[in-house]
Structure formats: structure tokens, C-alpha cells
Design a protein around this motif. Structure first.
Motif, PDB file in Angstrom:
ATOM      1  N   ASP A  33       0.858  -1.187   0.000  1.00 32.49           N
ATOM      2  CA  ASP A  33       0.000   0.000   0.000  1.00 32.49           C
ATOM      3  C   ASP A  33       0.892   1.234   0.000  1.00 32.49           C
ATOM      4  OD1 ASP A  33      -1.788  -2.015   0.460  1.00 32.49           O
ATOM      5  OD2 ASP A  33      -2.583  -1.205   2.342  1.00 32.49           O
ATOM      6  N   THR A  34       0.732   2.123  -0.974  1.00 36.17           N
ATOM      7  CA  THR A  34       1.574   3.314  -0.984  1.00 36.17           C
ATOM      8  C   THR A  34       1.237   4.288   0.141  1.00 36.17           C
ATOM      9  OG1 THR A  34       0.179   4.523  -2.554  1.00 36.17           O
ATOM     10  CG2 THR A  34       1.914   3.130  -3.466  1.00 36.17           C
ATOM     11  N   PRO A  35      -0.042   4.483   0.554  1.00 36.80           N
ATOM     12  CA  PRO A  35      -0.310   5.474   1.601  1.00 36.80           C
ATOM     13  C   PRO A  35       0.360   5.140   2.931  1.00 36.80           C
ATOM     14  CG  PRO A  35      -2.340   4.909   0.444  1.00 36.80           C
ATOM     15  CD  PRO A  35      -1.307   3.912   0.027  1.00 36.80           C
ATOM     16  N   SER A  36       0.302   3.885   3.353  1.00 37.23           N
ATOM     17  CA  SER A  36       0.801   3.523   4.680  1.00 37.23           C
ATOM     18  C   SER A  36       2.190   2.903   4.665  1.00 37.23           C
ATOM     19  CB  SER A  36      -0.179   2.554   5.364  1.00 37.23           C
ATOM     20  OG  SER A  36      -0.419   1.428   4.535  1.00 37.23           O
ATOM     21  N   PHE A  37       2.586   2.267   3.565  1.00 36.13           N
ATOM     22  CA  PHE A  37       3.871   1.579   3.525  1.00 36.13           C
ATOM     23  C   PHE A  37       4.700   1.944   2.298  1.00 36.13           C
ATOM     24  CE2 PHE A  37       1.910  -0.880   6.826  1.00 36.13           C
ATOM     25  CZ  PHE A  37       2.969  -1.356   7.590  1.00 36.13           C
TER      26      PHE A  37
ATOM     27  N   PHE B 159      -0.410  -0.510  -4.599  1.00 30.79           N
ATOM     28  CA  PHE B 159      -1.792  -0.057  -4.439  1.00 30.79           C
ATOM     29  C   PHE B 159      -1.812   1.417  -4.036  1.00 30.79           C
ATOM     30  CE2 PHE B 159      -1.748  -4.651  -3.249  1.00 30.79           C
ATOM     31  CZ  PHE B 159      -2.281  -5.106  -4.452  1.00 30.79           C
ATOM     32  N   LEU B 160      -2.258   2.261  -4.965  1.00 36.11           N
ATOM     33  CA  LEU B 160      -2.187   3.708  -4.795  1.00 36.11           C
ATOM     34  C   LEU B 160      -3.260   4.222  -3.848  1.00 36.11           C
ATOM     35  CD1 LEU B 160      -1.624   4.601  -8.568  1.00 36.11           C
ATOM     36  CD2 LEU B 160       0.114   4.460  -6.768  1.00 36.11           C
ATOM     37  N   SER B 161      -3.094   5.457  -3.408  1.00 37.28           N
ATOM     38  CA  SER B 161      -4.091   6.108  -2.558  1.00 37.28           C
ATOM     39  C   SER B 161      -5.302   6.490  -3.405  1.00 37.28           C
ATOM     40  CB  SER B 161      -3.494   7.371  -1.913  1.00 37.28           C
ATOM     41  OG  SER B 161      -3.406   8.415  -2.871  1.00 37.28           O
ATOM     42  N   GLY B 162      -6.335   6.983  -2.746  1.00 40.84           N
ATOM     43  CA  GLY B 162      -7.543   7.399  -3.463  1.00 40.84           C
ATOM     44  C   GLY B 162      -7.478   8.806  -4.013  1.00 40.84           C
ATOM     45  N   ALA B 163      -6.366   9.508  -3.816  1.00 46.29           N
ATOM     46  CA  ALA B 163      -6.242  10.892  -4.293  1.00 46.29           C
ATOM     47  C   ALA B 163      -5.956  10.904  -5.791  1.00 46.29           C
ATOM     48  CB  ALA B 163      -5.137  11.618  -3.539  1.00 46.29           C
ATOM     49  N   ASP B 164      -6.739  11.668  -6.545  1.00 44.18           N
ATOM     50  CA  ASP B 164      -6.617  11.757  -7.997  1.00 44.18           C
ATOM     51  C   ASP B 164      -5.900  13.052  -8.361  1.00 44.18           C
ATOM     52  OD1 ASP B 164      -6.867  11.926 -10.719  1.00 44.18           O
ATOM     53  OD2 ASP B 164      -9.021  11.530 -10.777  1.00 44.18           O
ATOM     54  N   PRO B 165      -4.701  13.001  -8.923  1.00 38.31           N
ATOM     55  CA  PRO B 165      -3.968  14.230  -9.232  1.00 38.31           C
ATOM     56  C   PRO B 165      -4.657  15.106 -10.264  1.00 38.31           C
ATOM     57  CG  PRO B 165      -2.886  12.332 -10.223  1.00 38.31           C
ATOM     58  CD  PRO B 165      -3.946  11.796  -9.306  1.00 38.31           C
ATOM     59  N   ASN B 166      -5.580  14.535 -11.029  1.00 41.40           N
ATOM     60  CA  ASN B 166      -6.282  15.308 -12.053  1.00 41.40           C
ATOM     61  C   ASN B 166      -7.474  16.074 -11.503  1.00 41.40           C
ATOM     62  OD1 ASN B 166      -4.662  14.406 -14.355  1.00 41.40           O
ATOM     63  ND2 ASN B 166      -5.605  12.407 -13.987  1.00 41.40           N
ATOM     64  N   HIS B 167      -7.885  15.765 -10.279  1.00 39.83           N
ATOM     65  CA  HIS B 167      -9.071  16.418  -9.710  1.00 39.83           C
ATOM     66  C   HIS B 167      -8.847  16.949  -8.302  1.00 39.83           C
ATOM     67  CE1 HIS B 167     -10.797  13.740 -12.878  1.00 39.83           C
ATOM     68  NE2 HIS B 167     -11.540  14.800 -13.092  1.00 39.83           N
ATOM     69  N   ALA B 168      -7.666  16.773  -7.754  1.00 39.20           N
ATOM     70  CA  ALA B 168      -7.400  17.250  -6.391  1.00 39.20           C
ATOM     71  C   ALA B 168      -7.054  18.736  -6.417  1.00 39.20           C
ATOM     72  CB  ALA B 168      -6.254  16.457  -5.772  1.00 39.20           C
ATOM     73  N   GLY B 169      -7.477  19.441  -5.387  1.00 44.23           N
ATOM     74  CA  GLY B 169      -7.137  20.846  -5.252  1.00 44.23           C
ATOM     75  C   GLY B 169      -5.744  21.004  -4.686  1.00 44.23           C
TER      76      GLY B 169
ATOM     77  N   PHE C 159       3.447  -2.648 -11.325  1.00 45.78           N
ATOM     78  CA  PHE C 159       2.100  -2.402 -11.820  1.00 45.78           C
ATOM     79  C   PHE C 159       1.316  -1.601 -10.778  1.00 45.78           C
ATOM     80  CE2 PHE C 159       3.838  -6.266 -13.541  1.00 45.78           C
ATOM     81  CZ  PHE C 159       3.683  -6.073 -14.899  1.00 45.78           C
ATOM     82  N   PRO C 160       1.245  -0.281 -10.943  1.00 51.38           N
ATOM     83  CA  PRO C 160       0.426   0.531 -10.028  1.00 51.38           C
ATOM     84  C   PRO C 160      -1.054   0.170 -10.202  1.00 51.38           C
ATOM     85  CG  PRO C 160       1.930   1.885 -11.352  1.00 51.38           C
ATOM     86  CD  PRO C 160       1.922   0.525 -11.962  1.00 51.38           C
ATOM     87  N   ILE C 161      -1.770   0.045  -9.091  1.00 55.47           N
ATOM     88  CA  ILE C 161      -3.179  -0.333  -9.111  1.00 55.47           C
ATOM     89  C   ILE C 161      -4.005   0.797  -8.494  1.00 55.47           C
ATOM     90  CG2 ILE C 161      -4.879  -2.080  -8.491  1.00 55.47           C
ATOM     91  CD1 ILE C 161      -2.573  -3.166 -10.181  1.00 55.47           C
ATOM     92  N   LEU C 162      -5.052   1.211  -9.205  1.00 50.53           N
ATOM     93  CA  LEU C 162      -5.911   2.274  -8.712  1.00 50.53           C
ATOM     94  C   LEU C 162      -6.639   1.854  -7.441  1.00 50.53           C
ATOM     95  CD1 LEU C 162      -7.641   3.634 -11.954  1.00 50.53           C
ATOM     96  CD2 LEU C 162      -5.804   4.726 -10.644  1.00 50.53           C
ATOM     97  N   ASN C 163      -6.823   2.810  -6.541  1.00 53.56           N
ATOM     98  CA  ASN C 163      -7.658   2.597  -5.369  1.00 53.56           C
ATOM     99  C   ASN C 163      -9.096   2.312  -5.816  1.00 53.56           C
ATOM    100  OD1 ASN C 163      -9.513   3.719  -3.082  1.00 53.56           O
ATOM    101  ND2 ASN C 163      -7.513   3.474  -2.128  1.00 53.56           N
TER     102      ASN C 163
END
Length: 496
Positions: free
Chosen positions: A196-200, A225-235, A263-267
């Protein structure tokens, strides 16, 4: 023999990993004339059950916060190291307080006959931890519980690296448990890793760096496994999203440097574009780790099956060299169809294929650098349709390879997410791909990081991940360099 050591780090990675190992357990045969389809020795070694009986255990290190291990937490080596440290450094009186033991899961109670058997699979709502539905025994050295006192590590890149260094010093991880796993191999080929990229993320980067210091030539295959933050829509002014995106970007840069193929995997929170395809055969709760990890695990297990198939000569290095033949495409894509309906046509494969790395529709994509397909349980007419779908791409062998295997087994531990009657096995397809379209999500990260570097921030978000403004500029430059690797010598100029 070419043994693989498996690494799982983080809660979602361990949910996925538990499904993965349950599938490996389903391949066990118990009759002399039953030939297993996989070589178990590549992934299992002799270990000890909780009753101290010899049994096959995964060649695995599984990392998570101690509170996420459930009933497995009591076997942690970290606890042993902590107890030993107290014995040698503290001479005063010690008061030991223990928590009530975590009760056995409903699934395990039924599995062991302590409750009415009923339907073993009807335990979805009672899954508390990933260990609740495990069907394999883990050797003591596999359980690596990170102390909960250090649990505030989400998207903390430098904190995660520091955590690994302290944990390694406290438990002698690399010289102890990991080295023992390597020494138990006749011919160690490398790592299959999920994290998990967010925690590890920072933790895994530090682990891989330490691993590479000694095993420079060993191969690594990674599912991140990527976080749920979307760089295309995040402020840009959203503190937590900015922190998560920078952390994800650092992980992608790290994997491109340290792993042979990743292989990055979307949240699952970002699967919205895939839901119309998935819903044709599945009815799952996208907020359930147990459900969504089952989907991902079936794809990961199927895509990597050639590594374990009996008689197969494929190894991690071959997969990486095949997909990254251009030498600048170390980040790939995981996709497939779960489950594949009966009477599949060419249109079925085109319309139902889901790309879990980009979240984009692959229906009209023709430009692919390399692709490795594995199908499960297809009949002759299905294979003809599958071959026709593959033929839509400009790829030819050996850049486009396919292996056809028996149907994917569905253990009783697998979630009840099928829209129709629960099967004992399913037909499906899974693919590992490198393609120019990988540059699309990478560009999103590069642009967001670049924009962050231009803004003078006073909220401490850069400090929270251990970076200064110049570090962020260097990260943006590195990401653009990775993007450029997917834009050169494209096989279809229409994808500029």
C-alpha cells in the motif's frame, strides 16, 4: 528450483495476499494420482503450524500494523524483540498488562467444525481482519507486526523510511527473518511484492533499497496499491490530497528505479469508469477491502500463474525483460475480465476488459508495447474469439504472448460477490501490459507535483513528507523523464 519470496506490506496488500494464498492452498492435491498444476516448492517451504506440527508455509514476509493482524498478532517477532529488549535494558519492576485475546473468526470456527458448518462462504459481514479468512499456516518469521505506537504514517514518505530503519534495527529483519527465507531457497530468483503506498510507501522504498544493496541481480515484480487521491481532480490547497499525491509520486519514482517491473493499481474509490463492466458479472461493495481485494487478487494470481505452473520455465526476469524490452517501460498495467461470461465473442473481450492501472477504457486502444495474457477455463470457441481480440493489436509474437490454464478456483473463503449463483471456479482473463497510455496517469502526477513546486506553501505539507521545495522540483523532473520514456517510438502516432 527458482524460489520466489513474497512481500506484503499494508492492510489492502494483505487482504489481496490472503486471497492469493488461499488460491495456492486450493491447488494442493491429496491423492497420489492427482497432479497439481503448480510447483508448490517455488512458493512454499516447510514450517510449523500453531500446534508445532510440520506443514507447508508461504515463503513470505507480511508487514502491517499490529492491530490489523487479528489473531495472528500474538505470533509477531516484533513482540519477541521488544520483550528481549526490556529484559536487557530495564532492571526495575515490570508490570505486564495484556489485552483480551481476539476471538476466533466465524469462518475459522466453521472451518474447524466448532460451529454448524452451514455455508462457509456466508461470512462476508463478519470479516474483521484479513487473517479472519486465511486458509494457510504462516511460519512465525513471516509475521512482521509494526508497533501501533508508530501507526501515524499515512503518506509520510520520510516517516515510513525511518520506521523501516528502526524496525530493522529492533528485529534484525534483513539479517534475520529475510536472510533465513533466502537461505531456505535452493536458487532464489527474486521478489513478488505487494504494498500500500499510503501507509507503507516509504517503508517499502527503504526495504527495496536495503534489498538491492545485497541482491543487486535478483529480480523484483511489484504490485503497488495507490491512494484514493486523484492528481487530475485534487485541489492544490487540499493538504491531505497533496500529501497523498506526492507520496504516490515518490513511490512511482522509487519503483521505476528499484523494481524490474511494477504495476500501479488504482484505489477502488477510483474504479467508477470500470463499474459498468464489472457489474455485468459482479455485485461487490467498493468500500469493502474484503470484496475489492478479491477482485484484484484473482487478476494478480492469474497474471503471475506462469511463474508457478508446473513445467513452466518462466521467471520474474523473463516477464520483466519481455514487458520492458524498450528498457524504459518499467511501469506497466494490470487488466482483465472477472468473470468471463459463457459464449464469449471478440466483442465480449473488447467491451468487458477493465484496466485497473489507468481506469481508462481499453476498447479503442491499439498501441501496446508488449502484453502477457493468461486465460482461465476457456473453451475452443472462446479461444478463437480471444485470439481475434488479440489480433486487433499490431502486436505479434513474441511481444504478445498467451497462456491458457484451467479455470480459476473459488475457495469458500472468497467473498460472495458474484451476480449469479456462486461458482466453485470461474472463467476469466488477466493481462500484464506495457503501453504508451501509461504516460497518461503519470502526466497527471508530474503536472500536480510541478504545480506544487511553483506554489509557496505555508501549511507544512512538504515537511510532512520530508521534502523541501527543491526536492519537489527534482521529483517533477524525474516524473517527466519517466513520461518521456513512454512517448518515444510509439507504435501508434494517434496516441500522442
Amino acid at each position: 528450483m527458482r524460489e520466489i519470496i513474497y512481500i506484503q506490506a499494508g492492510s489492502f496488500a494483505n487482504y489481496v495476499g490472503t486471497h492469493f494464498w488461499n488460491t495456492q492452498e486450493s491447488y494442493f492435491t491429496y491423492e497420489d494420482d492427482d497432479e497439481p498444476i503448480v510447483n508448490h516448492d517455488l512458493s512454499f517451504e516447510e514450517g510449523r503450524s500453531p500446534q508445532n506440527q510440520p506443514t507447508l508455509c508461504p515463503r513470505l514476509l507480511t508487514f502491517d500494523q499490529k492491530s490489523n493482524f487479528g489473531t495472528l498478532a500474538k505470533t509477531s517477532q516484533a513482540d519477541t524483540a521488544t520483550d528481549a529488549s526490556l529484559d536487557t535494558t530495564w532492571q526495575g519492576r515490570v508490570v505486564c498488562e495484556t489485552q483480551d485475546p481476539i476471538p476466533q473468526s466465524e469462518y475459522h470456527a466453521r472451518l474447524e467444525g466448532e460451529l454448524e458448518e452451514g455455508d462457509l462462504e456466508r461470512t462476508d459481514s463478519n470479516i474483521r481482519y484479513w487473517s479472519d479468512y486465511s486458509r494457510v499456516f504462516f511460519d512465525r518469521k513471516s509475521i512482521q507486526a509494526v508497533p501501533d505506537a508508530l501507526e501515524n504514517i499515512e503518506a509520510g514518505w520520510s516517516v515510513g523510511q525511518d520506521l523501516f530503519q528502526r524496525y530493522n534495527e529492533d528485529t534484525e529483519l534483513m539479517e534475520g527473518a529475510f536472510r533465513l527465507l533466502v537461505e531456505n531457497c535452493d536458487n532464489f530468483q527474486g521478489l513478488q511484492m505487494m504494498h500500500d503506498t499510503p501507509s507503507f510507501g516509504g517503508f517499502s522504498h527503504a526495504f527495496l533499497t536495503s534489498f538491492r544493496d545485497e541482491f543487486l541481480k535478483a529480480s523484483t515484480l511489484n504490485f503497488s496499491f495507490l491512494s484514493g487521491a486523484d492528481p487530475n481532480h485534487a485541489g492544490i490547497d487540499n493538504f491531505l490530497d497533496t500529501k497523498r499525491i506526492i507520496n504516490d509520486a515518490l513511490c512511482l519514482q522509487s519503483l521505476h528505479q528499484l523494481s524490474n517491473i511494477s504495476f500501479p493499481i488504482l484505489n477502488p474509490s477510483r474504479w467508477s469508469a470500470l463499474e459498468s463492466n464489472l457489474s455485468q458479472g459482479l455485485s461487490y461493495n467498493k468500500n469493502s477491502l474484503y470484496h475489492t481485494s478479491g477482485v484484484i487478487s484473482s487478476l494478480v494470481e492469474t497474471a503471475t500463474l506462469p511463474l508457478r505452473l508446473k513445467g513452466s520455465r518462466e521467471d520474474i526476469a523473463m516477464i520483466a525483460d519481455h514487458l520492458n524490452w524498450r528498457k524504459c517501460s518499467r511501469l506497466g498495467q494490470l487488466g482483465g475480465i472477472v468473470p468471463l461470461p459463457f459464449s464469449a465473442t471478440e466483442g465480449t473481450f473488447a467491451d468487458m476488459y477493465c484496466n485497473f492501472s489507468t481506469g481508462l477504457s481499453n476498447k479503442d486502444e491499439r498501441a501496446v508495447f508488449a502484453r502477457r495474457n493468461v486465460t482461465r477455463g476457456l473453451q475452443d470457441q472462446d479461444l478463437a474469439a480471444f485470439d481475434a481480440w488479440c489480433g486487433l493489436s499490431s502486436l505479434q509474437e513474441p511481444l504478445d504472448s498467451s497462456i491458457h490454464a484451467p479455470a480459476y478456483p473459488v475457495p469458500t473463503s472468497f467473498p460472495s460477490i458474484f451476480r449469479h449463483t456462486r461458482p466453485t471456479s470461474i472463467r476469466m482473463a488477466s493481462s500484464l501490459v506495457t503501453a504508451p497510455s501509461t504516460s497518461i496517469p503519470l502526466m497527471g502526477y508530474a503536472m500536480f507535483v510541478e504545480q506544487t513546486a511553483r506554489v509557496r506553501r505555508s501549511d507544512g505539507v512538504l515537511t510532512s513528507v520530508g521534502l523541501e521545495n527543491d526536492d519537489v522540483k527534482e521529483l517533477a523532473s524525474a516524473l517527466w523523464e519517466i513520461v518521456d520514456g513512454y512517448g518515444n517510438n510509439r507504435m501508434d502516432e494517434g496516441h500522442d
